[in-house]
Design a protein around this motif. Structure first.
Motif, PDB file in Angstrom:
ATOM      1  N   LEU A 190       0.692  -1.082  -0.051  1.00  0.00           N
ATOM      2  CA  LEU A 190       0.158  -0.202   0.069  1.00  0.00           C
ATOM      3  C   LEU A 190       0.996   1.054  -0.613  1.00  0.00           C
ATOM      4  CD1 LEU A 190      -3.204  -1.288   2.173  1.00  0.00           C
ATOM      5  CD2 LEU A 190      -3.017  -0.816   0.073  1.00  0.00           C
ATOM      6  N   GLN A 191       1.772   1.373   0.867  1.00  0.00           N
ATOM      7  CA  GLN A 191       2.648   2.280   0.732  1.00  0.00           C
ATOM      8  C   GLN A 191       3.351   2.727  -0.477  1.00  0.00           C
ATOM      9  OE1 GLN A 191       6.989   2.239   3.552  1.00  0.00           O
ATOM     10  NE2 GLN A 191       5.975   4.666   3.669  1.00  0.00           N
ATOM     11  N   ALA A 192       4.151   1.058  -1.483  1.00  0.00           N
ATOM     12  CA  ALA A 192       4.328   1.587  -2.920  1.00  0.00           C
ATOM     13  C   ALA A 192       3.410   2.198  -3.037  1.00  0.00           C
ATOM     14  CB  ALA A 192       4.732   0.543  -2.928  1.00  0.00           C
ATOM     15  N   LEU A 193       2.589   1.474  -3.675  1.00  0.00           N
ATOM     16  CA  LEU A 193       1.433   1.868  -4.398  1.00  0.00           C
ATOM     17  C   LEU A 193       0.987   3.560  -3.900  1.00  0.00           C
ATOM     18  CD1 LEU A 193      -0.499  -1.300  -4.607  1.00  0.00           C
ATOM     19  CD2 LEU A 193       0.967  -0.472  -6.297  1.00  0.00           C
ATOM     20  N   ALA A 194       1.556   4.178  -2.998  1.00  0.00           N
ATOM     21  CA  ALA A 194       0.717   5.652  -2.706  1.00  0.00           C
ATOM     22  C   ALA A 194       1.853   6.385  -3.681  1.00  0.00           C
ATOM     23  CB  ALA A 194       0.900   5.809  -1.277  1.00  0.00           C
ATOM     24  N   GLY A 195       2.554   6.181  -3.924  1.00  0.00           N
ATOM     25  CA  GLY A 195       3.481   6.900  -5.460  1.00  0.00           C
ATOM     26  C   GLY A 195       4.257   8.070  -4.825  1.00  0.00           C
ATOM     27  N   GLU A 196       5.125   7.283  -4.221  1.00  0.00           N
ATOM     28  CA  GLU A 196       5.989   8.389  -3.051  1.00  0.00           C
ATOM     29  C   GLU A 196       7.040   7.560  -2.788  1.00  0.00           C
ATOM     30  OE1 GLU A 196       8.434  11.328  -2.883  1.00  0.00           O
ATOM     31  OE2 GLU A 196       7.543   9.993  -0.599  1.00  0.00           O
ATOM     32  N   PRO A 197       8.697   7.541  -3.409  1.00  0.00           N
ATOM     33  CA  PRO A 197       9.870   6.630  -3.257  1.00  0.00           C
ATOM     34  C   PRO A 197      10.697   7.306  -2.066  1.00  0.00           C
ATOM     35  CG  PRO A 197      10.486   8.234  -4.996  1.00  0.00           C
ATOM     36  CD  PRO A 197       8.727   8.391  -4.426  1.00  0.00           C
ATOM     37  N   VAL A 198      10.813   8.450  -2.260  1.00  0.00           N
ATOM     38  CA  VAL A 198      11.269   9.236  -0.859  1.00  0.00           C
ATOM     39  C   VAL A 198      11.097   8.376   0.273  1.00  0.00           C
ATOM     40  CG1 VAL A 198      12.119  10.870   0.803  1.00  0.00           C
ATOM     41  CG2 VAL A 198      11.620  11.157  -1.499  1.00  0.00           C
ATOM     42  N   THR A 199       9.445   8.477   0.412  1.00  0.00           N
ATOM     43  CA  THR A 199       9.185   8.132   2.125  1.00  0.00           C
ATOM     44  C   THR A 199       9.327   6.556   2.112  1.00  0.00           C
ATOM     45  OG1 THR A 199       6.519   8.399   0.805  1.00  0.00           O
ATOM     46  CG2 THR A 199       7.432  10.325   2.940  1.00  0.00           C
ATOM     47  N   LEU A 200       9.037   6.264   1.374  1.00  0.00           N
ATOM     48  CA  LEU A 200       8.838   4.157   0.722  1.00  0.00           C
ATOM     49  C   LEU A 200      10.471   3.893   1.690  1.00  0.00           C
ATOM     50  CD1 LEU A 200       8.097   1.563   0.372  1.00  0.00           C
ATOM     51  CD2 LEU A 200       8.387   2.485  -1.738  1.00  0.00           C
ATOM     52  N   LEU A 201      12.284   4.035   0.693  1.00  0.00           N
ATOM     53  CA  LEU A 201      12.706   4.492   0.356  1.00  0.00           C
ATOM     54  C   LEU A 201      13.439   4.477   2.239  1.00  0.00           C
ATOM     55  CD1 LEU A 201      15.554   3.482  -0.211  1.00  0.00           C
ATOM     56  CD2 LEU A 201      16.095   4.996  -0.672  1.00  0.00           C
ATOM     57  N   ALA A 202      12.920   5.323   2.940  1.00  0.00           N
ATOM     58  CA  ALA A 202      13.042   5.942   3.884  1.00  0.00           C
ATOM     59  C   ALA A 202      12.252   4.976   4.737  1.00  0.00           C
ATOM     60  CB  ALA A 202      13.006   7.405   4.116  1.00  0.00           C
ATOM     61  N   THR A 203      11.501   4.414   5.265  1.00  0.00           N
ATOM     62  CA  THR A 203      10.350   3.521   6.099  1.00  0.00           C
ATOM     63  C   THR A 203      10.940   1.975   5.319  1.00  0.00           C
ATOM     64  OG1 THR A 203       8.180   4.172   5.542  1.00  0.00           O
ATOM     65  CG2 THR A 203       7.841   2.227   6.080  1.00  0.00           C
ATOM     66  N   LEU A 204      11.449   1.606   4.851  1.00  0.00           N
ATOM     67  CA  LEU A 204      12.003   0.505   4.127  1.00  0.00           C
ATOM     68  C   LEU A 204      13.670   0.445   5.555  1.00  0.00           C
ATOM     69  CD1 LEU A 204      11.836  -0.547   0.714  1.00  0.00           C
ATOM     70  CD2 LEU A 204       9.931  -0.734   2.339  1.00  0.00           C
ATOM     71  N   LEU A 205      14.608   1.613   5.019  1.00  0.00           N
ATOM     72  CA  LEU A 205      15.529   1.601   5.714  1.00  0.00           C
ATOM     73  C   LEU A 205      15.859   1.828   6.821  1.00  0.00           C
ATOM     74  CD1 LEU A 205      17.694   3.666   3.200  1.00  0.00           C
ATOM     75  CD2 LEU A 205      17.676   1.006   3.673  1.00  0.00           C
ATOM     76  N   ALA A 206      13.822   2.321   7.366  1.00  0.00           N
ATOM     77  CA  ALA A 206      14.280   2.039   8.956  1.00  0.00           C
ATOM     78  C   ALA A 206      14.009   1.331   9.472  1.00  0.00           C
ATOM     79  CB  ALA A 206      13.878   3.626   9.315  1.00  0.00           C
ATOM     80  N   GLY A 207      12.580   0.177   9.042  1.00  0.00           N
ATOM     81  CA  GLY A 207      12.027  -0.693   8.978  1.00  0.00           C
ATOM     82  C   GLY A 207      12.793  -2.256   9.678  1.00  0.00           C
ATOM     83  N   LEU A 208      13.617  -2.346   8.563  1.00  0.00           N
ATOM     84  CA  LEU A 208      14.410  -3.078   9.200  1.00  0.00           C
ATOM     85  C   LEU A 208      16.247  -2.573  10.476  1.00  0.00           C
ATOM     86  CD1 LEU A 208      16.058  -3.650   4.975  1.00  0.00           C
ATOM     87  CD2 LEU A 208      14.937  -5.097   6.676  1.00  0.00           C
ATOM     88  N   ALA A 209      15.965  -1.586  10.083  1.00  0.00           N
ATOM     89  CA  ALA A 209      16.991  -1.226  11.698  1.00  0.00           C
ATOM     90  C   ALA A 209      16.195  -1.734  13.172  1.00  0.00           C
ATOM     91  CB  ALA A 209      17.209   0.062  10.609  1.00  0.00           C
ATOM     92  N   PHE A 210      14.909  -1.144  12.617  1.00  0.00           N
ATOM     93  CA  PHE A 210      14.410  -1.611  13.601  1.00  0.00           C
ATOM     94  C   PHE A 210      13.841  -2.884  13.608  1.00  0.00           C
ATOM     95  CE2 PHE A 210       9.984  -1.658  15.676  1.00  0.00           C
ATOM     96  CZ  PHE A 210       9.676  -0.750  16.645  1.00  0.00           C
ATOM     97  N   ALA A 211      13.763  -3.479  12.685  1.00  0.00           N
ATOM     98  CA  ALA A 211      13.405  -5.320  12.798  1.00  0.00           C
ATOM     99  C   ALA A 211      14.875  -5.782  14.204  1.00  0.00           C
ATOM    100  CB  ALA A 211      13.094  -6.209  11.695  1.00  0.00           C
ATOM    101  N   ALA A 212      15.751  -4.571  13.416  1.00  0.00           N
ATOM    102  CA  ALA A 212      17.256  -5.721  14.004  1.00  0.00           C
ATOM    103  C   ALA A 212      17.797  -5.169  15.656  1.00  0.00           C
ATOM    104  CB  ALA A 212      18.740  -5.298  13.257  1.00  0.00           C
ATOM    105  N   ILE A 213      17.245  -4.217  15.575  1.00  0.00           N
ATOM    106  CA  ILE A 213      17.724  -2.830  16.779  1.00  0.00           C
ATOM    107  C   ILE A 213      16.609  -3.410  17.588  1.00  0.00           C
ATOM    108  CG2 ILE A 213      18.296  -1.410  17.692  1.00  0.00           C
ATOM    109  CD1 ILE A 213      19.570  -0.023  15.114  1.00  0.00           C
ATOM    110  N   VAL A 214      15.419  -3.259  17.586  1.00  0.00           N
ATOM    111  CA  VAL A 214      14.326  -3.027  19.134  1.00  0.00           C
ATOM    112  C   VAL A 214      13.295  -4.220  19.002  1.00  0.00           C
ATOM    113  CG1 VAL A 214      12.480  -1.247  19.140  1.00  0.00           C
ATOM    114  CG2 VAL A 214      14.533  -1.070  18.200  1.00  0.00           C
TER     115      VAL A 214
END
Length: 825
Positions: A190-214
């Protein structure tokens, strides 16, 4: 041993959801003016581009068509490749079909914000109480950067998905159950289909970091951590796979465009000085009330020469004080370390060119050079502040004395006191030492490179006392309330309620005017445009309409623009955008020189556009004549002796002119062709005198003639069927054969069928389509069949089947277990 009654549990659940409801209501409040359907949101890109997109897509869908091609903008351009349409974001697609046109549009704009609040509440609720989660949700959804995304529905829908993504990532990283991985895939898609790449990329990277750290439990074995991180990666990858139907066409269009080459590096970066507007809204100027950038002299120097990308970055002193308390009281816990790191990275990224960090990353990492506007990273800063607020509110409720608690309380009280002191000094200096203050502000404005330091000084001397006084009072109240809430006494609960209310009220009040509305009549079809319906295959041109603005310095522009009666500031600009008709598809009118908001159209179109705006009168007229532009909005001085049809409202010098039969028809038959293999040279021919486009064309190569050979007939061409994805032409070809030339944009995703058999489409005159035919009468059918879309759709179907399988896994496993049990019995 005590056992809670079901009634008590039900009451607790209802109470918790009541807090969620409060957060959703607070996020909806700033958008209430648009939910009546009697007024419409209009700010900047809404009236300039998104209103026309919305009308066109709504009309097409309600008529039973699913358009992959938009035939009206830029001589026709791919719609399926442009994520701003959100063709496959089903919630947004459904919302746009609700009620009247105005209500559907307003719901498209407003819906992401209550959704953002609900997602944030669910995410924070996994760790905090319902009240703290509600505060965090409100802090996110009503913060200035998030509310400001209402100007860009693609950005607002993507930003709304950020807390949902963290919620899904947290669940999948904690328990890698199939349904949790599937939920993460759905949210990511759903986020990818919203059509905004900056927030999508930021969410993917931050989400992976959150999964690894928190997310993993502290004592989790290494193998389990790897498995859970892999599960999160699988969910994210599946989500991108589901969204391939949009991502693959988008990627191909970007590769064929000038997107990465023409984007001004780090344009719309956040100036560090602008951080003061996090605690003082519009301190450096209010673009809503200003007639032009000249009225707000500080804004251009702080915003890459333009108005702010985000019209508000306001959080307010009370909220920031609670967030600071939360991030300090958490010490070095994985939760607080992650959010402090995410905050630092997002803020440095938002600064863009003002620090060496983001330019270095941009130059050394893939994808980043094609992403626009570093200020967008402030939406990640919003979730950081929200996480700090939820943490702080929960910690304040515990009121557990200790060194960290005492330190956090001191800083949380000291921060508003420092802001209040700043306000007191600023207000006092302006009121009691005006001459010295004026000199210091003037010198500072000069050092900042402000174009008009005198105007900047006058503005700041007027604005500072009011802004500083408000900041002083609010900071003092916030400091007192934080002190009272963090003390253990009988009145702490009352102080807590007052502080909660103050934060919510402060956010809502400062978010109220960020997405203003006006009468929908200002965005109705312009009267002058309706006159062009007499010849629906002809195109129109509005002089001075360049890349996202009306440029008064252009050869064909009006030298001045007027306010519509009763409108000023941003409302006046919105009405003017409606008259200029930046996105004409909403009225199904054809245009050649359209504004490519997403910078996704082919390089050839950009080359033609740049060449046009560098040309003089004669070359411009040649281009417009040869591309079927019959109707032109021009000043009298540029229209020769022609008689104007009507004056265009709000433009002092511009009138609509009909150039009649002097222009080329949309479809014609030519027998004389010249081969020019280089597209740029073909485009240059459009600006060169000495040939007639009604009888001659320039093509890349000579294809084989198509169609059944029959007795020759007089040359003719008529469009008999004309839809978004299909155009049918009945053509007559003379004895020597010829070409049907269709003045619609060339794309190798168009297919041609002549008399029931495949035919070759060749590029003609740099921009258009042509089919070579044998003599005789023929029927030529043009069909839009984008290969990237078909590939993406196949990938999405496969990924979606896996997601559905994961969702059905528990039921299937349960049935298998039941069958095994019965067999064993």
């Amino acid at each position: 041993m005590s056992v809670q009654s079901p009634n008590r549990n039900n009451f607790a659940r209802r109470s918790a959801w009541a807090w969620a409801g409060l957060a959703v209501c607070a996020a909806t409040l700033p958008f209430l003016p648009g939910l009546t359907g009697s007024r419409v949101f209009y700010v900047r890109d809404l009236s300039m581009s998104f209103w026309g997109r919305y009308l066109w897509l709504r009309h097409e869908l309600l008529s039973g068509s699913f358009p992959l091609w938009d035939p009206y903008v830029g001589a026709g351009q791919s719609a399926v490749a442009d994520g701003l349409h959100q063709l496959f974001l089903l919630p947004a697609l459904a919302v746009r079909l609700i009620g009247s046109e105005v209500l559907g549009f307003n719901l498209w704009v407003a819906t992401p914000f209550p959704l953002a609040a609900l997602g944030a509440w669910l995410f924070f609720r996994r760790r905090f109480g319902a009240e703290a989660s509600a505060l965090g949700a409100i802090a996110f959804a009503v913060s200035g950067p998030i509310v400001s995304t209402g100007n860009f529905p693609n950005l607002s829908w993507s930003a709304a998905a950020i807390p949902w993504a963290f919620w899904a990532i947290d669940r999948a990283a904690t328990d890698a159950a199939p349904r949790h991985i599937a939920a993460l895939a759905v949210v990511t898609a759903l986020q990818a289909l919203a059509g905004e790449p900056v927030t999508l990329l930021a969410t993917l990277l931050a989400g992976l970091a959150f999964a690894a750290i928190v997310s993993p439990p502290p004592a989790a074995p290494f193998a389990r951590r790897v498995w859970q991180l892999a599960s999160v990666g699988a969910g994210l990858g599946l989500g991108l796979g589901v969204a391939a139907v949009q991502l693959v066409p988008l990627g191909r269009a970007a590769a064929l465009s000038v997107r990465s080459a023409t984007i001004t590096k780090d344009f719309w970066s956040l100036h560090p000085l602008a951080l003061l507007e996090m605690v003082s809204l519009h301190l450096f100027g209010n673009h809503f009330t200003g007639q032009s950038l000249a009225d707000t002299p500080w804004l251009p120097v702080l915003n890459s020469g333009r108005e702010p990308f985000l019209y508000s970055i306001y959080f307010g002193v009370p909220l920031l004080a609670v967030a600071v308390f939360g991030l300090i009281s958490g010490g070095l816990s994985r939760w607080t370390v992650f959010w402090i790191g995410a905050g630092a990275i997002s803020l440095l990224s938002a600064f863009g060119a003002y620090t060496p960090v983001y330019p270095f990353l941009r130059d050394h990492l893939p994808l980043l050079p094609s992403l626009r506007f570093p200020a967008k990273y402030l939406v990640v800063w919003s979730i950081v502040v929200a996480a700090g607020a939820a943490t702080g509110w929960d910690a304040m409720a515990g009121a557990a004395p200790g060194r960290r608690f005492t330190r956090a309380r001191s800083v949380a009280i000291g921060f508003p006191l420092a802001m209040g002191l700043f306000g007191w000094i600023a207000a006092g200096a302006c009121l009691y030492r005006p001459e010295a203050s004026e000199l210091q502000i003037y010198e500072f404005a000069q050092s900042m490179g402000v174009a008009d330091p005198v105007a900047a000084t006058v503005y700041m001397m007027r604005a500072l006392p009011h802004a500083a006084s408000y900041l002083l009072v609010l900071s003092a109240v916030a400091a007192v309330l934080v002190f009272a809430v963090t003390r253990t006494h009988a009145r702490a609960a009352a102080a807590r309620a007052v502080l909660f209310g103050l934060i919510v009220l402060d956010l809502v009040v400062n978010a109220w005017g960020i997405n203003p509305t006006f009468d929908p009549a200002y965005l109705a079809e312009p009267g002058w445009l309706s006159l062009t319906r007499a010849h629906p295959d002809s195109r129109f041109y509005v002089g001075g309409k360049t890349t996202g603005m009306l440029d008064a310095s252009d050869l064909d522009a009006s030298r001045g623009y007027m306010n519509p009666p009763g409108l000023t500031g941003s409302a006046s600009r919105g009405a003017l955008s409606g008259q200029a008709n930046f996105y004409p598809s909403g009225w199904r009118r054809r245009e050649l020189l359209s504004y490519d908001l997403a910078i996704l159209w082919p390089r050839e179109f950009e080359a033609m556009t740049q060449r046009f705006f560098q040309s003089g009168r004669h070359e411009r007229d040649l281009l417009l004549d040869r591309t079927g532009v019959r109707y032109r909005v021009l000043p009298r001085r540029e229209a020769g002796e022609r008689t104007p049809m009507v004056q265009v409202p709000y433009m002092l010098e511009c009138f609509l002119f009909d150039y009649g039969s002097d222009v080329a028809p949309r479809v014609t038959v030519v027998s004389n062709v010249e081969v020019i293999g280089e597209v740029g040279q073909q485009i240059e021919k459009l600006f060169t005198a000495g040939w007639d486009s009604r009888s001659k064309a320039f093509v890349e190569h000579l294809p084989a003639a198509a169609g059944n050979a029959r007795p020759p007939v007089p040359p003719s061409a008529t469009i008999t069927t004309d839809t978004a994805n299909r155009v049918v032409v009945e053509a007559g070809i003379g004895e020597s054969g010829g070409y049907v030339v269709l003045l619609d944009s060339f794309s190798d995703d168009w297919r041609a069928i002549a008399d029931g058999k495949p035919a070759t489409i060749v590029r003609a005159n740099g921009l258009f389509r042509a089919v070579r035919l044998n003599p005789g009468p023929h029927v030529v059918e043009f069909l839009y069949r984008p290969r990237a879309f078909l590939i993406g759709a196949a990938a999405s179907a496969n990924a979606l089947s896996i997601v559905l399988g994961l969702l059905a896994w528990p039921a299937l496993a349960g049935r298998a277990s039941a069958r095994t049990g019965r067999a064993a019995a």
